[in-house]
Design a protein around this motif. Structure first.
Motif, PDB file in Angstrom:
ATOM      1  N   GLU A 129       0.833  -1.201   0.000  1.00 42.22           N
ATOM      2  CA  GLU A 129       0.000   0.000   0.000  1.00 42.22           C
ATOM      3  C   GLU A 129       0.869   1.253   0.000  1.00 42.22           C
ATOM      4  O   GLU A 129       1.820   1.379   0.769  1.00 42.22           O
ATOM      5  N   GLY A 130       0.549   2.174  -0.906  1.00 41.44           N
ATOM      6  CA  GLY A 130       1.281   3.428  -1.007  1.00 41.44           C
ATOM      7  C   GLY A 130       2.513   3.363  -1.881  1.00 41.44           C
ATOM      8  O   GLY A 130       3.165   4.390  -2.095  1.00 41.44           O
ATOM      9  N   GLU A 131       2.854   2.194  -2.401  1.00 40.56           N
ATOM     10  CA  GLU A 131       4.019   2.038  -3.269  1.00 40.56           C
ATOM     11  C   GLU A 131       3.587   1.500  -4.629  1.00 40.56           C
ATOM     12  O   GLU A 131       2.639   0.716  -4.725  1.00 40.56           O
ATOM     13  N   ARG A 132       4.293   1.922  -5.666  1.00 38.95           N
ATOM     14  CA  ARG A 132       4.033   1.442  -7.016  1.00 38.95           C
ATOM     15  C   ARG A 132       5.296   0.758  -7.550  1.00 38.95           C
ATOM     16  O   ARG A 132       6.397   1.269  -7.360  1.00 38.95           O
ATOM     17  N   PRO A 133       5.144  -0.397  -8.222  1.00 33.00           N
ATOM     18  CA  PRO A 133       6.314  -1.111  -8.725  1.00 33.00           C
ATOM     19  C   PRO A 133       6.871  -0.536 -10.027  1.00 33.00           C
ATOM     20  O   PRO A 133       7.839  -1.070 -10.580  1.00 33.00           O
ATOM     21  N   GLY A 134       6.280   0.529 -10.537  1.00 32.48           N
ATOM     22  CA  GLY A 134       6.738   1.132 -11.778  1.00 32.48           C
ATOM     23  C   GLY A 134       5.890   2.352 -12.099  1.00 32.48           C
ATOM     24  O   GLY A 134       4.963   2.702 -11.359  1.00 32.48           O
ATOM     25  N   PRO A 135       6.183   3.020 -13.228  1.00 32.76           N
ATOM     26  CA  PRO A 135       5.431   4.216 -13.608  1.00 32.76           C
ATOM     27  C   PRO A 135       4.070   3.876 -14.197  1.00 32.76           C
ATOM     28  O   PRO A 135       3.810   2.740 -14.608  1.00 32.76           O
ATOM     29  N   ALA A 136       3.205   4.870 -14.249  1.00 33.82           N
ATOM     30  CA  ALA A 136       1.918   4.711 -14.910  1.00 33.82           C
ATOM     31  C   ALA A 136       2.127   4.472 -16.398  1.00 33.82           C
ATOM     32  O   ALA A 136       3.139   4.889 -16.981  1.00 33.82           O
ATOM     33  N   THR A 137       1.195   3.790 -17.014  1.00 32.59           N
ATOM     34  CA  THR A 137       1.257   3.577 -18.460  1.00 32.59           C
ATOM     35  C   THR A 137       0.794   4.838 -19.181  1.00 32.59           C
ATOM     36  O   THR A 137       0.202   5.744 -18.582  1.00 32.59           O
ATOM     37  N   ALA A 138       1.042   4.890 -20.481  1.00 29.63           N
ATOM     38  CA  ALA A 138       0.654   6.060 -21.272  1.00 29.63           C
ATOM     39  C   ALA A 138      -0.857   6.262 -21.280  1.00 29.63           C
ATOM     40  O   ALA A 138      -1.336   7.392 -21.432  1.00 29.63           O
ATOM     41  N   GLY A 140      -2.790   5.721 -18.703  1.00 26.13           N
ATOM     42  CA  GLY A 140      -3.253   6.104 -17.378  1.00 26.13           C
ATOM     43  C   GLY A 140      -3.428   4.998 -16.368  1.00 26.13           C
ATOM     44  O   GLY A 140      -3.917   5.239 -15.267  1.00 26.13           O
ATOM     45  N   ARG A 141      -3.000   3.769 -16.680  1.00 28.40           N
ATOM     46  CA  ARG A 141      -3.098   2.681 -15.713  1.00 28.40           C
ATOM     47  C   ARG A 141      -1.980   2.805 -14.672  1.00 28.40           C
ATOM     48  O   ARG A 141      -0.830   3.059 -15.000  1.00 28.40           O
ATOM     49  N   LEU A 142      -2.340   2.574 -13.403  1.00 23.61           N
ATOM     50  CA  LEU A 142      -1.372   2.626 -12.306  1.00 23.61           C
ATOM     51  C   LEU A 142      -0.985   1.203 -11.912  1.00 23.61           C
ATOM     52  O   LEU A 142      -1.852   0.392 -11.576  1.00 23.61           O
ATOM     53  N   PRO A 143       0.316   0.866 -11.930  1.00 22.59           N
ATOM     54  CA  PRO A 143       0.723  -0.519 -11.638  1.00 22.59           C
ATOM     55  C   PRO A 143       0.530  -0.883 -10.175  1.00 22.59           C
ATOM     56  O   PRO A 143       0.747  -0.071  -9.274  1.00 22.59           O
ATOM     57  N   VAL A 144       0.095  -2.132  -9.969  1.00 22.75           N
ATOM     58  CA  VAL A 144      -0.106  -2.669  -8.624  1.00 22.75           C
ATOM     59  C   VAL A 144       0.904  -3.779  -8.353  1.00 22.75           C
ATOM     60  O   VAL A 144       1.613  -3.756  -7.354  1.00 22.75           O
ATOM     61  N   ILE A 145       0.977  -4.776  -9.233  1.00 20.83           N
ATOM     62  CA  ILE A 145       2.070  -5.749  -9.241  1.00 20.83           C
ATOM     63  C   ILE A 145       2.509  -5.957 -10.677  1.00 20.83           C
ATOM     64  O   ILE A 145       1.703  -5.889 -11.609  1.00 20.83           O
ATOM     65  N   LEU A 146       3.803  -6.189 -10.867  1.00 19.12           N
ATOM     66  CA  LEU A 146       4.364  -6.468 -12.186  1.00 19.12           C
ATOM     67  C   LEU A 146       5.224  -7.721 -12.058  1.00 19.12           C
ATOM     68  O   LEU A 146       6.356  -7.665 -11.583  1.00 19.12           O
ATOM     69  N   HIS A 147       4.658  -8.854 -12.439  1.00 18.64           N
ATOM     70  CA  HIS A 147       5.330 -10.146 -12.331  1.00 18.64           C
ATOM     71  C   HIS A 147       5.424 -10.750 -13.725  1.00 18.64           C
ATOM     72  O   HIS A 147       4.558 -10.477 -14.570  1.00 18.64           O
ATOM     73  N   PRO A 148       6.445 -11.561 -14.010  1.00 19.37           N
ATOM     74  CA  PRO A 148       6.536 -12.175 -15.340  1.00 19.37           C
ATOM     75  C   PRO A 148       5.302 -12.987 -15.741  1.00 19.37           C
ATOM     76  O   PRO A 148       5.031 -13.160 -16.928  1.00 19.37           O
ATOM     77  N   HIS A 149       4.541 -13.475 -14.770  1.00 18.90           N
ATOM     78  CA  HIS A 149       3.343 -14.262 -15.072  1.00 18.90           C
ATOM     79  C   HIS A 149       2.075 -13.422 -15.119  1.00 18.90           C
ATOM     80  O   HIS A 149       1.157 -13.725 -15.882  1.00 18.90           O
ATOM     81  N   ALA A 150       1.991 -12.430 -14.248  1.00 24.56           N
ATOM     82  CA  ALA A 150       0.747 -11.683 -14.085  1.00 24.56           C
ATOM     83  C   ALA A 150       1.052 -10.255 -13.670  1.00 24.56           C
ATOM     84  O   ALA A 150       1.772 -10.036 -12.699  1.00 24.56           O
ATOM     85  N   SER A 151       0.498  -9.301 -14.404  1.00 25.48           N
ATOM     86  CA  SER A 151       0.643  -7.889 -14.064  1.00 25.48           C
ATOM     87  C   SER A 151      -0.731  -7.297 -13.804  1.00 25.48           C
ATOM     88  O   SER A 151      -1.693  -7.615 -14.511  1.00 25.48           O
ATOM     89  N   VAL A 152      -0.807  -6.454 -12.787  1.00 23.47           N
ATOM     90  CA  VAL A 152      -2.087  -5.851 -12.392  1.00 23.47           C
ATOM     91  C   VAL A 152      -1.928  -4.339 -12.335  1.00 23.47           C
ATOM     92  O   VAL A 152      -0.942  -3.830 -11.786  1.00 23.47           O
ATOM     93  N   TRP A 153      -2.912  -3.651 -12.913  1.00 26.71           N
ATOM     94  CA  TRP A 153      -3.000  -2.196 -12.816  1.00 26.71           C
ATOM     95  C   TRP A 153      -4.400  -1.827 -12.319  1.00 26.71           C
ATOM     96  O   TRP A 153      -5.333  -2.634 -12.413  1.00 26.71           O
ATOM     97  N   THR A 154      -4.553  -0.593 -11.831  1.00 33.18           N
ATOM     98  CA  THR A 154      -5.873  -0.011 -11.626  1.00 33.18           C
ATOM     99  C   THR A 154      -5.997   1.205 -12.533  1.00 33.18           C
ATOM    100  O   THR A 154      -4.995   1.849 -12.889  1.00 33.18           O
ATOM    101  N   VAL A 155      -7.223   1.497 -12.913  1.00 31.62           N
ATOM    102  CA  VAL A 155      -7.482   2.676 -13.739  1.00 31.62           C
ATOM    103  C   VAL A 155      -8.822   3.262 -13.332  1.00 31.62           C
ATOM    104  O   VAL A 155      -9.787   2.528 -13.099  1.00 31.62           O
ATOM    105  N   ALA A 156      -8.864   4.574 -13.190  1.00 26.95           N
ATOM    106  CA  ALA A 156     -10.094   5.274 -12.812  1.00 26.95           C
ATOM    107  C   ALA A 156     -10.523   6.178 -13.957  1.00 26.95           C
ATOM    108  O   ALA A 156      -9.689   6.796 -14.631  1.00 26.95           O
ATOM    109  N   VAL A 157     -11.830   6.256 -14.176  1.00 24.80           N
ATOM    110  CA  VAL A 157     -12.397   7.094 -15.228  1.00 24.80           C
ATOM    111  C   VAL A 157     -13.495   7.952 -14.608  1.00 24.80           C
ATOM    112  O   VAL A 157     -14.391   7.426 -13.934  1.00 24.80           O
ATOM    113  N   GLU A 158     -13.407   9.250 -14.820  1.00 21.64           N
ATOM    114  CA  GLU A 158     -14.378  10.174 -14.230  1.00 21.64           C
ATOM    115  C   GLU A 158     -15.727  10.105 -14.947  1.00 21.64           C
ATOM    116  O   GLU A 158     -15.831   9.644 -16.089  1.00 21.64           O
ATOM    117  N   GLU A 159     -16.749  10.565 -14.262  1.00 26.47           N
ATOM    118  CA  GLU A 159     -18.088  10.594 -14.849  1.00 26.47           C
ATOM    119  C   GLU A 159     -18.087  11.437 -16.120  1.00 26.47           C
ATOM    120  O   GLU A 159     -17.520  12.532 -16.162  1.00 26.47           O
TER     121      GLU A 159
END
Length: 206
Positions: A129-138, A140-159
Motif C-alpha cells: 500500500e502506497g508504493e508502485r512497482p513502476g510508472p503509470a502507463t501512457a 493512465g493505468r497505475l501498476p499494482v504488481i508487475l510479475h513475469p506471469h501476471a501484471s495488475v493495474w488499476t485505472v479510474a475514469v471520471e463521470e
C-alpha cells in the motif's frame, strides 16, 4: 475442490470447500470467484489447484490458518491491492478485522489444471500500500504488481469520460472495484472503459 476429503494431522476427516464462494466467470483460461467475508466470518478449509491472483475490493485484517498446524499467517489487504499466490497446503481464511472483506480471486488454469503438473511460481508477488512497482502507463493505468506471469493495474475514469486502453496481444481480466462489480475476459487489443468507475486490469503475462 469442494467435497474432497482430506485428513488433519490428528486423523480427523475434513471435507474441503471451493476456493471461492461464487463463480463470476469461467472459461478455458481463468476461473474468477467472489470471496466476501463480514467481520468474524471465515472461508472454510480449501485447497488451490491453480496459481491465482487476488484483486482486493475491500480490505480488512485477516488470518490464514493451515490444516497441517503450521503457524498462522496474518494479512492486512487493502482496496486496490493485489497478491499473486502459488499453490499452498490446505488452509482457511478468517476476517479478524472490523471491516468488510472482499476480493476477486482469479485462478490461472494454464499454470495449473490445464497442465500435467502445476507450474512452480515460487513465492509469487504482493503489492504494498502506497508504493508502485513502476510508472503509470501512457493510457493512465497505475501498476499494482508487475510479475513475469501476471501484471495488475488499476485505472479510474471520471463521470462523463471514457478511456481507451491498448492491452496488447495477451488476454486480460477486467474487474470493477465495486462490491457488485462486473468481471470480463478480454482477449487483448483496444478496449474502452466509460466512467464513472474504477477497474482492475489483470494481464496474463505468461
Amino acid at each position: 475442490m469442494k467435497g474432497q476429503v482430506v485428513h488433519s494431522p490428528a486423523g480427523d476427516a475434513v471435507v474441503l470447500d471451493d476456493v471461492g464462494q461464487t463463480v463470476l466467470l469461467d472459461n478455458d483460461v481463468v476461473r474468477v470467484w467472489d470471496v466476501a467475508l463480514r467481520a468474524g466470518e471465515n472461508h472454510p478449509w480449501h485447497l488451490h489447484h491453480n496459481p491465482y491472483v487476488v484483486l482486493s475490493i475491500s480490505g480488512s485484517e485477516a488470518r490464514m490458518d493451515w490444516l497441517d498446524g503450521s503457524e498462522p499467517r496474518f494479512l492486512n489487504e487493502y482496496r486496490g491491492g493485489s497478491v499473486y499466490r502459488p499453490l499452498s497446503p490446505v488452509h482457511r481464511l478468517t476476517n479478524i478485522g472490523e471491516r468488510f472483506y472482499q476480493n476477486r480471486l482469479v485462478e490461472l488454469k494454464d499454470l495449473g489444471e490445464n497442465l500435467p503438473e502445476p507450474v512452480d511460481i515460487g513465492v509469487g508477488d504482493r503489492s504494498v500500500e502506497g508504493e508502485r512497482p513502476g510508472p503509470a502507463t501512457a493510457d493512465g493505468r497505475l501498476p499494482v504488481i508487475l510479475h513475469p506471469h501476471a501484471s495488475v493495474w488499476t485505472v479510474a475514469v471520471e463521470e462523463g469520460d471514457a478511456r481507451k486502453l491498448d492491452l496488447g496481444d495477451r488476454p486480460h481480466v477486467i474487474a470493477e472495484l465495486e462490491r457488485d462489480g462486473g468481471v470480463a475476459f478480454h482477449p487483448g487489443g483496444p478496449v474502452t472503459l466509460t466512467g464513472p468507475g474504477e477497474w482492475f486490469v489483470l494481464e496474463l503475462s505468461y
